[in-house]
Write a protein that holds these residues in place. Sequence first.
Motif, PDB file in Angstrom:
ATOM      1  N   ARG A 334       0.828  -1.206   0.000  1.00 56.59           N
ATOM      2  CA  ARG A 334       0.000   0.000   0.000  1.00 56.59           C
ATOM      3  C   ARG A 334       0.866   1.261   0.000  1.00 56.59           C
ATOM      4  O   ARG A 334       1.955   1.287   0.582  1.00 56.59           O
ATOM      5  CB  ARG A 334      -0.893   0.040   1.250  1.00 56.59           C
ATOM      6  CG  ARG A 334      -1.934  -1.040   1.324  1.00 56.59           C
ATOM      7  CD  ARG A 334      -2.765  -0.899   2.602  1.00 56.59           C
ATOM      8  NE  ARG A 334      -1.968  -1.182   3.795  1.00 56.59           N
ATOM      9  CZ  ARG A 334      -1.808  -2.392   4.320  1.00 56.59           C
ATOM     10  NH1 ARG A 334      -2.382  -3.436   3.756  1.00 56.59           N
ATOM     11  NH2 ARG A 334      -1.075  -2.567   5.411  1.00 56.59           N
ATOM     12  N   PRO A 336       0.817   4.742   1.750  1.00 55.70           N
ATOM     13  CA  PRO A 336       0.107   5.291   2.910  1.00 55.70           C
ATOM     14  C   PRO A 336      -0.848   6.413   2.503  1.00 55.70           C
ATOM     15  O   PRO A 336      -0.509   7.288   1.703  1.00 55.70           O
ATOM     16  CB  PRO A 336       1.239   5.818   3.802  1.00 55.70           C
ATOM     17  CG  PRO A 336       2.443   5.058   3.360  1.00 55.70           C
ATOM     18  CD  PRO A 336       2.276   4.791   1.908  1.00 55.70           C
ATOM     19  N   LEU A 357       5.942   3.413   8.971  1.00 56.11           N
ATOM     20  CA  LEU A 357       5.516   2.514   7.908  1.00 56.11           C
ATOM     21  C   LEU A 357       5.986   1.096   8.215  1.00 56.11           C
ATOM     22  O   LEU A 357       7.100   0.897   8.711  1.00 56.11           O
ATOM     23  CB  LEU A 357       6.075   2.966   6.557  1.00 56.11           C
ATOM     24  CG  LEU A 357       5.691   4.376   6.116  1.00 56.11           C
ATOM     25  CD1 LEU A 357       6.169   4.634   4.697  1.00 56.11           C
ATOM     26  CD2 LEU A 357       4.195   4.612   6.228  1.00 56.11           C
ATOM     27  N   HIS A 359       6.848  -2.214   6.480  1.00 59.84           N
ATOM     28  CA  HIS A 359       7.167  -2.880   5.216  1.00 59.84           C
ATOM     29  C   HIS A 359       7.078  -4.396   5.400  1.00 59.84           C
ATOM     30  O   HIS A 359       7.338  -4.899   6.483  1.00 59.84           O
ATOM     31  CB  HIS A 359       8.587  -2.516   4.768  1.00 59.84           C
ATOM     32  CG  HIS A 359       8.890  -1.057   4.779  1.00 59.84           C
ATOM     33  ND1 HIS A 359       8.141  -0.126   4.105  1.00 59.84           N
ATOM     34  CD2 HIS A 359       9.871  -0.355   5.415  1.00 59.84           C
ATOM     35  CE1 HIS A 359       8.653   1.072   4.306  1.00 59.84           C
ATOM     36  NE2 HIS A 359       9.699   0.967   5.106  1.00 59.84           N
ATOM     37  N   GLU A 362       3.334  -1.614   3.774  1.00 66.72           N
ATOM     38  CA  GLU A 362       3.419  -0.286   3.164  1.00 66.72           C
ATOM     39  C   GLU A 362       4.691  -0.269   2.324  1.00 66.72           C
ATOM     40  O   GLU A 362       5.745  -0.714   2.770  1.00 66.72           O
ATOM     41  CB  GLU A 362       3.482   0.819   4.220  1.00 66.72           C
ATOM     42  CG  GLU A 362       2.120   1.293   4.693  1.00 66.72           C
ATOM     43  CD  GLU A 362       1.598   0.441   5.840  1.00 66.72           C
ATOM     44  OE1 GLU A 362       0.379   0.204   5.892  1.00 66.72           O
ATOM     45  OE2 GLU A 362       2.400   0.029   6.678  1.00 66.72           O
ATOM     46  N   THR A 363       4.564   0.268   1.132  1.00 70.04           N
ATOM     47  CA  THR A 363       5.646   0.145   0.162  1.00 70.04           C
ATOM     48  C   THR A 363       6.925   0.849   0.612  1.00 70.04           C
ATOM     49  O   THR A 363       6.884   1.971   1.140  1.00 70.04           O
ATOM     50  CB  THR A 363       5.211   0.669  -1.216  1.00 70.04           C
ATOM     51  OG1 THR A 363       6.322   0.606  -2.110  1.00 70.04           O
ATOM     52  CG2 THR A 363       4.712   2.113  -1.145  1.00 70.04           C
ATOM     53  N   PRO A 702      -4.625  -1.406   7.057  1.00 70.76           N
ATOM     54  CA  PRO A 702      -3.615  -0.343   7.002  1.00 70.76           C
ATOM     55  C   PRO A 702      -3.018  -0.065   8.363  1.00 70.76           C
ATOM     56  O   PRO A 702      -3.580  -0.415   9.398  1.00 70.76           O
ATOM     57  CB  PRO A 702      -4.416   0.870   6.507  1.00 70.76           C
ATOM     58  CG  PRO A 702      -5.819   0.602   6.983  1.00 70.76           C
ATOM     59  CD  PRO A 702      -5.995  -0.888   6.897  1.00 70.76           C
ATOM     60  N   SER A 703      -1.860   0.580   8.343  1.00 69.98           N
ATOM     61  CA  SER A 703      -1.207   0.972   9.586  1.00 69.98           C
ATOM     62  C   SER A 703      -1.868   2.223  10.153  1.00 69.98           C
ATOM     63  O   SER A 703      -2.372   3.068   9.418  1.00 69.98           O
ATOM     64  CB  SER A 703       0.276   1.245   9.348  1.00 69.98           C
ATOM     65  OG  SER A 703       0.946   0.053   9.003  1.00 69.98           O
ATOM     66  N   GLY A 706      -0.155   5.798   9.206  1.00 77.60           N
ATOM     67  CA  GLY A 706      -0.178   6.184   7.797  1.00 77.60           C
ATOM     68  C   GLY A 706      -1.581   6.320   7.256  1.00 77.60           C
ATOM     69  O   GLY A 706      -1.785   6.442   6.047  1.00 77.60           O
TER      70      GLY A 706
END
Length: 724
Positions: A334, A336, A357, A359, A362-363, A702-703, A706
């Motif tokens: 993703r 963010p 983030l 990883h 999240e990219t 998702p985090s 972010g």
Amino acid sequence: MSLANFLDAPFPDPVDLGEVPEGPARFFNRELSWLGFNWRVLGEAENPRVPLLERLRFLSISASNLDEFYTVRVAGLRELAMAGNLTPSFDGLTPAEQLTLIDENARALMTRQQEVLSELLALMAQEGIRVLTREEVTPEERAHLTEVFLDEVFPVLSPLAIDPAHPFPFIPNEGLALALQLEHEEERRSLRALLPVPRQIARFHDVSPSGDGRRVLPLEELCLLFLGQLFPGYRLKGHCIFRVLRDSDLEVEEEAEDLVREFETALKRRRRGEVVRLKLSSGAPAGLRRVIVEQVHITEREVVEVEGLIGIGDLSELVTDRRPDLLWPPFTPRVPERVQDHDGDMFAAIRQKDMLLHHPYETFDMVVRFIRQAAADPDVVAIKQTLYRTSRNSPVVEALCEAAEDGKSVTALVELKARFDEAANIRQSRRLERAGAHVVYGFTQYKTHAKVSVVVRREGDRLVTYSHFGTGNYHPITARIYTDLSLFTCSPALGRDATKVFNYVGGYAEPMGLENLALSPKTLKPRLMDFIEREIEHARAGRPAVIWAKMNSLIEQDIIEALYRASQEGVQISLVIRGICGLRPGVKGLSENIRVKSIIGRFLEHSRIVCFGGGLGLPSTRARVFISSADWMGRNLNRRVETLIEATNPTVKAQIVEQIMAANLADVAQSWLMQPDGTFVRAEDDADGRPFSCHRFFMENPSLSGRGSAGAEDVPHLTHSHDD
């Protein structure tokens, strides 16, 4: 299992050994613990829940891991034993005793690898993927392979006779070779020959250009199929295949005047290191076997006869996207939402508040974007960057070069001692120097393993420092499979701390007055010891006392002893240790309040986290929460430059405690539980047949930090913080 259930569940009943272990009995051997980790990796190759080709990948990884273990760890022990060193490790074993136990364990592991390979090959055959012998090649396939051999293989091969006029050739580390016993068809004279199998050519070749299934032939079988092209007029009377592993550890003179040149020389020595292990196909002709063993200068105890495929690590070539149904479902990291809210402007997203983030969920592209944006931004005046491991065509290095060429002040701290990446780092350092960057190599006696970036930007009439701290390397390739954390912040305190790290490594300036950061080899270990002692004090005062920690390895003796003391005082300690663990959990009177688990799955657990309840237990909004580049090993805490950064932003803290650590502790699908005797058993599945997977949870959610304008309210928490 929900986290609430996990937290409410009592620790496993401790094992009563009659008396509390003393001395070496309190610890597990590092090398045997590592082998146990590799058994767990192999266990995923046996796991029916894992897609078939991913199981083959796990098998390949277990073999590659074992090879590296021999070229580094076993090579070092072998050198000590040959020198007569009798100094025991902290678990009481001498180098020679360790080698004996390693050999027994590793041979069993290699036998099991071949058994698992046979099982997987049978399952692959059912899916139309077959690994053939030369006898199984059809005439039509042979016609196609003739073209493949002559065009792609024959020009690279170098057949070599073995006789007084042609001495036994050098076989490089991990080199594979065919040893041949030949006889002339007319003159009946015999010939011994060697055919090195070049690593520049794929190990497995498709035997036909098309077809519903996939039929492949190993390179050594292809060579045997067309042996007449290599030795015209000779027939094959006997053969074997062998592979050597050489000592690959580097020794560098600490006072080398030119560190780069010294490393370039050392890398050449590595390729010619002593052989530490010879793998040989079983049933080899006695004469050939004797010549090989003699010529590589190895003893019989270091020879392993293999019934099956030599070089299992090469099976990774067969794990391709040609059969997506046999691989993990596709996953796209993703971007963010907060970064998207700011139209991709990393500085604006960080200014809003600290951002953590996770990883690869999240990219990692956000880390690259941070450096690239800094390189292109005319308001940026300086960039400082550590480089431990990075990719060959690193976008981070490219951005640093562009920034330097644009006139920005660029400092790159390149660690030349990153094992097996030394050559790549030398190339990168020379490229950076040509671009005009300041390249420093840090200490000769310490590796710089910290992961730090600093960007200094002019905003109005002041300079603002943006910092990135990571638990993993600036490597966009490994970041696709390694789970790591990236903390972005414009905190002035952390900016000052990061600058002091660069001043310390680049100019030996003692880092005084660090605020939110601890640094090994100076303050990191004392900081950990201090917080463990604080939890002990909370336990003695009757307050909740809890420690959660996650890392790759735990073998530092002082830290282990501190955790034992904490357990004996009633501190509840939950550890997620992927690999090596020298601590004995669940022993009455020693460690009954310590539990250890290992997570092995789709992604490689790599992040380092530690949380202290601070007298309120965990989870808690007032917990002290840290991320780090360091495992709890002697080398990391005492002989490396590492960082331990405290997370102070409430959202970041909640993300680490209530999402990341909570999910790791609740995981069942990929977890192995450590027993008091050092063995690991799989966690028991939930009754519903769909055990909780932390990797699946992170891919689907998702985090917190972010999340962006949508807010964190709808982001799943595995737990809710409490302060009572």
